[in-house]
Design an enzyme around this catalytic site. Sequence first.
Site, short mmCIF file in Angstrom:
data_model
loop_
_atom_site.label_atom_id
_atom_site.label_comp_id
_atom_site.label_asym_id
_atom_site.label_seq_id
_atom_site.Cartn_x
_atom_site.Cartn_y
_atom_site.Cartn_z
N ARG A 82 21.68 -22.36 5.07
CA ARG A 82 23.01 -21.72 4.97
C ARG A 82 23.73 -21.65 6.15
O ARG A 82 25.03 -21.84 6.18
CB ARG A 82 22.92 -20.16 4.23
CG ARG A 82 24.18 -19.73 3.68
CD ARG A 82 23.65 -18.36 3.10
NE ARG A 82 23.27 -17.34 3.70
CZ ARG A 82 22.86 -16.15 3.29
NH1 ARG A 82 22.75 -15.92 1.76
NH2 ARG A 82 22.40 -15.20 3.99
N LYS A 184 28.82 -17.75 5.38
CA LYS A 184 28.75 -16.51 6.42
C LYS A 184 29.30 -16.29 7.57
O LYS A 184 28.75 -16.66 8.62
CB LYS A 184 27.41 -16.05 6.56
CG LYS A 184 27.01 -14.59 6.32
CD LYS A 184 25.24 -14.50 6.03
CE LYS A 184 24.92 -13.11 6.21
NZ LYS A 184 25.63 -11.87 5.87
N GLU A 220 31.80 -10.37 -5.88
CA GLU A 220 30.69 -9.81 -5.02
C GLU A 220 31.21 -8.49 -4.24
O GLU A 220 32.44 -8.10 -4.42
CB GLU A 220 29.98 -10.68 -4.21
CG GLU A 220 30.79 -11.18 -3.21
CD GLU A 220 29.80 -12.21 -2.22
OE1 GLU A 220 28.82 -11.84 -1.95
OE2 GLU A 220 30.64 -13.14 -1.57
N1 PLP Z 1 27.22 -11.43 0.06
C1 PLP Z 1 27.61 -11.22 1.31
C2 PLP Z 1 28.90 -11.05 1.37
C3 PLP Z 1 26.51 -10.99 2.22
O1 PLP Z 1 27.07 -10.52 3.57
C4 PLP Z 1 25.28 -10.86 1.99
C5 PLP Z 1 24.31 -10.45 3.01
O2 PLP Z 1 23.87 -11.47 3.93
C6 PLP Z 1 24.92 -11.04 0.69
C7 PLP Z 1 25.93 -11.47 -0.46
C8 PLP Z 1 23.55 -11.44 0.39
O3 PLP Z 1 23.00 -12.43 0.76
P1 PLP Z 1 21.33 -12.49 1.37
O4 PLP Z 1 20.57 -12.04 -0.01
O5 PLP Z 1 21.12 -13.84 1.42
O6 PLP Z 1 21.10 -11.56 2.29
C1 COI Z 2 22.66 -8.90 5.22
O1 COI Z 2 22.41 -8.48 4.08
O2 COI Z 2 22.06 -9.42 6.06
C2 COI Z 2 24.16 -8.76 5.65
O3 COI Z 2 24.51 -9.79 6.44
C3 COI Z 2 25.04 -7.98 4.92
C4 COI Z 2 25.75 -7.14 5.85
C5 COI Z 2 27.02 -6.41 5.31
C6 COI Z 2 24.75 -6.23 6.77
#
Ligand code: PLP
Ligand code: COI
Length: 341
Positions: A82, A184, A220
């Site tokens: 990612r 991200k 989201e």
């Molecule tokens: N959506 C956003 C905007 C996020 O910042 C995060 C955190 O990483 C997620 C979703 C969840 O992603 P993940 O499950 O890869 O941590």
């Molecule tokens: C995560 O879940 O790792 C994120 O980056 C989300 C953040 C809002 C702490």
Amino acid sequence: MEKKNIDWSNLGFGYIKTDYRYVSNYKDGSWDEGTLTTDDTVTISECAGVLQYAQTVFEGMKAYTTEDGHIVTFRPDLNAERMVNSAKRLEMPVFPEDRFVQAVVDTVKANAAFVPPYGSGATLYIRPYMFGSNPVIGVKPADEYQFRVFATPVGPYFKGGVKPLTIRVSDFDRAAPHGTGHIKAGLNYAMSLHAIVDAHNQGFDENMYLDAATRTKVEETGGANFLFVTKDNTVVTPKSNSILPSITRRSLIYVAEHYLGLKVEEREVLFEEVKDFAECGLCGTAAVISPVGKIVDHGNEICFPAGMEKMGPITQKLYDTLTGIQMGRIEAPEGWLKVIE
Ligand code: PLP
Ligand code: COI
């Protein structure tokens, strides 16, 4: 190895400086070999690309202590992948995926004393990130970059642990169609700060963002994807090109189908249908699965039947299975756990 003297069970989601972090610099078209350092500061030009035009991307992942005493990370290859996609979208050089995983392993190993013990409820949050470091004043990508990884022990992202949250439908948009919502990048979070401060001031835990084009579809929150459960136990999760492809969500879809035998639908979710769902949760590395009890849309309340006291039954099963896999209590699918030591 002796653990640090930290009150693990009472940690919130905050920054605690650990002993080591990883640093690699990009210059003249290549990354240097990288190293661990104890220096937690960054010195860059006042005109650095990250400071002027927000050229920065990051990842979030965790290390866990398993029941049998190993330290593991969860699907780090997906975070590496990612970050490649995030970097490309912001015209940044790619940090090689194998080196990303190795940098995470090295950082966690060096900070093993900060990895919370099994059963404490805490984990080690790992933050890989990359930014443009040399001066740019015209709007263009930097030529030099720094990739870093630090780690910090954390407790639950939302105060109150697993108590269901109250969220509101935001009047602010998070991501434009064809914009950067799927990567991200720090910029997505900078622009969400006003919305989250405002939500907190109004007594809400988080914002539900709708699609910017029609404001009819669920996207989201500021830091997690949505997961819904229908009254006949189908797991439904919004599909959109402008949400972050959550690794937790992708893992939960697999868990729902292959461990729990549930039907899963990944599709556009109209806000209009949200009132008909039985359960709602937020999923992400930091959020794990945080149950939502109530969604407020300009005074109209949607209260999920599971209530405000505890997680709904399907959400709880998903939570128990996912965390069981991460903590080594339940056998993980091939390749999901990377054993560090
Ligand atoms: N959506 C956003 C905007 C996020 O910042 C995060 C955190 O990483 C997620 C979703 C969840 O992603 P993940 O499950 O890869 O941590
Ligand atoms: C995560 O879940 O790792 C994120 O980056 C989300 C953040 C809002 C702490």
